[in-house]
Design an enzyme around this catalytic site. Structure first.
Site, PDB file in Angstrom:
ATOM      1  N   LYS A  23       0.850  -1.206   0.000  1.00 10.06           N
ATOM      2  CA  LYS A  23       0.000   0.000   0.000  1.00 10.06           C
ATOM      3  C   LYS A  23       0.881   1.249   0.000  1.00 10.06           C
ATOM      4  O   LYS A  23       0.615   2.204  -0.721  1.00 10.06           O
ATOM      5  CB  LYS A  23      -0.885  -0.003   1.246  1.00 10.06           C
ATOM      6  CG  LYS A  23      -1.546   1.322   1.528  1.00 10.06           C
ATOM      7  CD  LYS A  23      -2.299   1.338   2.832  1.00 10.06           C
ATOM      8  CE  LYS A  23      -1.480   1.702   4.050  1.00 10.06           C
ATOM      9  NZ  LYS A  23      -1.104   3.135   4.136  1.00 10.06           N
ATOM     10  N   ASN A  24       1.940   1.215   0.817  1.00 15.13           N
ATOM     11  CA  ASN A  24       2.765   2.420   0.948  1.00 15.13           C
ATOM     12  C   ASN A  24       3.643   2.686  -0.271  1.00 15.13           C
ATOM     13  O   ASN A  24       4.208   3.765  -0.393  1.00 15.13           O
ATOM     14  CB  ASN A  24       3.637   2.324   2.211  1.00 15.13           C
ATOM     15  CG  ASN A  24       2.822   2.557   3.468  1.00 15.13           C
ATOM     16  OD1 ASN A  24       1.637   2.881   3.382  1.00 15.13           O
ATOM     17  ND2 ASN A  24       3.440   2.392   4.622  1.00 15.13           N
ATOM     18  N   CYS A 117      -3.053  13.670  13.291  1.00 16.83           N
ATOM     19  CA  CYS A 117      -3.096  12.224  13.124  1.00 16.83           C
ATOM     20  C   CYS A 117      -2.911  11.632  14.497  1.00 16.83           C
ATOM     21  O   CYS A 117      -2.177  12.168  15.312  1.00 16.83           O
ATOM     22  CB  CYS A 117      -1.984  11.799  12.188  1.00 16.83           C
ATOM     23  SG  CYS A 117      -1.752  10.057  12.112  1.00 16.83           S
ATOM     24  N   ARG A 122       2.799  14.712  12.939  1.00 13.85           N
ATOM     25  CA  ARG A 122       3.117  14.459  11.533  1.00 13.85           C
ATOM     26  C   ARG A 122       3.067  15.721  10.661  1.00 13.85           C
ATOM     27  O   ARG A 122       2.225  15.857   9.774  1.00 13.85           O
ATOM     28  CB  ARG A 122       2.200  13.384  10.963  1.00 13.85           C
ATOM     29  CG  ARG A 122       2.427  12.068  11.653  1.00 13.85           C
ATOM     30  CD  ARG A 122       1.583  10.985  11.077  1.00 13.85           C
ATOM     31  NE  ARG A 122       2.281  10.191  10.085  1.00 13.85           N
ATOM     32  CZ  ARG A 122       1.737   9.127   9.501  1.00 13.85           C
ATOM     33  NH1 ARG A 122       0.529   8.761   9.770  1.00 13.85           N
ATOM     34  NH2 ARG A 122       2.421   8.453   8.603  1.00 13.85           N
ATOM     35  N   ASP A 308       5.823   0.540  11.674  1.00 15.81           N
ATOM     36  CA  ASP A 308       4.532  -0.034  11.284  1.00 15.81           C
ATOM     37  C   ASP A 308       4.354  -1.481  11.753  1.00 15.81           C
ATOM     38  O   ASP A 308       3.274  -2.054  11.604  1.00 15.81           O
ATOM     39  CB  ASP A 308       4.352   0.038   9.756  1.00 15.81           C
ATOM     40  CG  ASP A 308       4.040   1.454   9.286  1.00 15.81           C
ATOM     41  OD1 ASP A 308       3.851   2.339  10.133  1.00 15.81           O
ATOM     42  OD2 ASP A 308       3.992   1.676   8.059  1.00 15.81           O
ATOM     43  N   ARG A 401      -8.107   0.266   5.753  1.00 21.72           N
ATOM     44  CA  ARG A 401      -7.229   1.188   5.008  1.00 21.72           C
ATOM     45  C   ARG A 401      -6.033   0.441   4.414  1.00 21.72           C
ATOM     46  O   ARG A 401      -5.480   0.880   3.396  1.00 21.72           O
ATOM     47  CB  ARG A 401      -6.718   2.296   5.926  1.00 21.72           C
ATOM     48  CG  ARG A 401      -7.795   3.281   6.337  1.00 21.72           C
ATOM     49  CD  ARG A 401      -7.186   4.416   7.137  1.00 21.72           C
ATOM     50  NE  ARG A 401      -5.973   4.891   6.494  1.00 21.72           N
ATOM     51  CZ  ARG A 401      -4.933   5.404   7.134  1.00 21.72           C
ATOM     52  NH1 ARG A 401      -4.941   5.523   8.435  1.00 21.72           N
ATOM     53  NH2 ARG A 401      -3.869   5.806   6.471  1.00 21.72           N
TER      54      ARG A 401
END
Ligand code: UD1
Length: 433
Positions: A23-24, A117, A122, A308, A401
């Site tokens: 995804k990233n 966030c 961020r 993550d 997500r």
């Protein structure tokens, strides 16, 4: 209506799982396809919510974007606008990475200031400083960051105060069409930065130093359209399944992965006494372990241990023998899952950016709330190993997500998990499986 997962723990995971595309890496590469004025198939783009949001923004900007079978996305056309809509951008911070390609293409871009966030403030100061170094004038107007470089961008030497993944990518996308050479020092080395760089190179961009902390970019007058690019596997999804497999797997094969991208995880698992991983070319075979021991983990930019995977690792260490420490150096507020893990019986205390974890023999099911994407994944792992029933709330807002139909993937491996909709006011039900 919201969605939650109801998980009955302690069912062993067995079988094979194919890991989807990152995804990233998909997000910035979809943004960079604004610079590919052709007819492009991006392969290995999972239809996770964040990617669907990026597709909607690209459509708003004038491209045609269609998700096809087999995680492919067909993108064609040229951008017609340089102002991204607040309603879509506010859903996802990564949409700020449209600024680089829009600025390169139009000489101007207007993107809403990304909101706060939960895992930290961020800011986007490093992105903005980078664009200013390339000659853009930045103003903030009615909540939009407006960047203008009417006479075009000029290459520059940019030193990032922190190796920000997003800032490195955003600056890289702007610099490929700037006049002259750009050097990004203290650049991020993450595989998702390298993948974006390779995508830009395949369109004719001149980039060197990808995967190191100094990236050199020679600006081009134009790029050439390409028709196909395949995105790298999702190392965070792979890591999530590997950790699940160790805790509650019988014989789990995690396929379509890039083991090189997971070295920091493998090293830490070995330190904790996990010796049964069989790492092959593109897959890992995981046998469940009965015991493992406490260790220290510090999150760091790549090739360090990824932030993550920190919440998932915390679940693993909650069940280790002895004491563990997790130091979170990347984000200032990434321990929101701790409160939820305590509800499941974990013993964790926090002091600033350090979590002290005392291993317990077992976790016990309870209702818990997903507070962000990876925290949500960690709570699912906790539910899979916990005794009894765990309800993980707000799945649609967070877990979806980054994971497509996670409940179906886990059910196929033997987990007892289902998705249930609930009214926001009625979070916890007495539903059981
Ligand atoms: C990306 C990933 C995210 C991952 C993170 C760190 C995507 C879509 N998201 O996020 O999943 O957790 O990398 O590996 O790829 N910072 C500043 N100023 C800036 C930019 C960042 O101070 O202008 C700080 C951030 O607050 C944070 C640190 O730098 O403390 C790292 O952030 P960054 O690497 O930029 O993360 P993202 O690109 O947002």
């Amino acid at each position: 209506m919201r969605d939650k997962f109801i998980i009955e723990g302690r069912h062993k995971l067995k079988g094979e799982i194919d890991i989807w595309g990152s995804k990233n890496a998909s997000l910035p590469i979809m943004a960079a396809s604004l610079l590919n004025s052709g007819d492009l198939i991006l392969d290995n783009v999972p239809p996770v919510k964040d990617n669907l949001t990026m597709a909607e923004i690209l459509r708003y900007l004038g491209l045609s974007v269609e998700f096809l079978e087999g995680d492919k996305v067909h993108i064609k056309g040229e951008p017609k606008g340089y102002r991204a809509p607040y309603e879509l951008v506010s859903r996802m911070r990564a949409s700020f990475e449209l600024m680089g390609p829009l600025l390169a293409y139009f000489g101007e871009a207007e993107i809403p200031y990304p909101g706060g966030c939960r895992i930290g403030l961020r800011p986007v100061d490093l992105h903005i400083k980078g664009f200013e170094s390339l000659g853009a004038e930045i103003t903030v107007d009615k909540g939009f960051v407006c960047a203008r470089a009417k006479k075009g961008l000029k290459g520059a030497k940019i030193h990032l105060d922190k190796p920000s993944v997003g800032a490195t990518r955003n600056i890289m996308m702007a610099a490929v069409l700037a006049q002259g050479e750009t050097i990004i020092e203290n650049a991020a080395c993450e595989p998702e930065v390298v993948d974006l760089g390779n995508f830009l190179k395949s369109m004719g961009a001149e980039i060197e130093g990808l995967g190191t902390s100094t990236i050199y970019i020679k600006g081009k007058k134009e790029l050439k359209p390409i028709d196909y690019y395949k995105i790298i596997p999702d190392r965070i999804a792979a890591g999530t399944f590997i950790i699940a497999g160790i805790m509650i797997g019988k014989d789990l094969v995690i396929k379509n992965i890039e083991p090189e991208h997971l070295q920091s995880l493998f090293i830490k698992l070995k330190e904790a006494g996990v010796n049964s991983l069989q790492i092959r070319d593109r897959e890992v075979r995981v046998k469940g372990e009965k015991v493992w021991k406490g260790i220290e983990v510090t999150t760091m930019p790549y090739p360090g241990f990824p932030t993550d995977l920190q919440p998932q690792m915390m679940v693993f260490l909650s069940l280790a023998q002895g004491t563990s420490l997790i130091v979170e150096t990347v984000f200032e507020n990434r321990f929101l899952h701790v409160g939820e893990l305590l509800r499941l019986g974990a013993k964790i205390s926090i002091d600033g950016r350090t979590a002290l974890i005392q291993g317990v023999e077992k976790l016990k099911g309870a209702p818990v709330e997903a507070t962000d994407l990876r925290a949500g994944a960690a709570l699912v792992l906790a539910g899979l190993v916990a005794e009894g029933v765990t309800e993980v709330l707000d799945v649609d807002e967070h877990i979806d997500r980054g994971y497509v139909a996670l409940e179906e993937k886990l059910s196929a491996l033997g987990a007892n998990i289902k998705r249930v909709s609930y009214e926001e006011g009625k979070k916890v039900s007495d539903l059981s499986l």
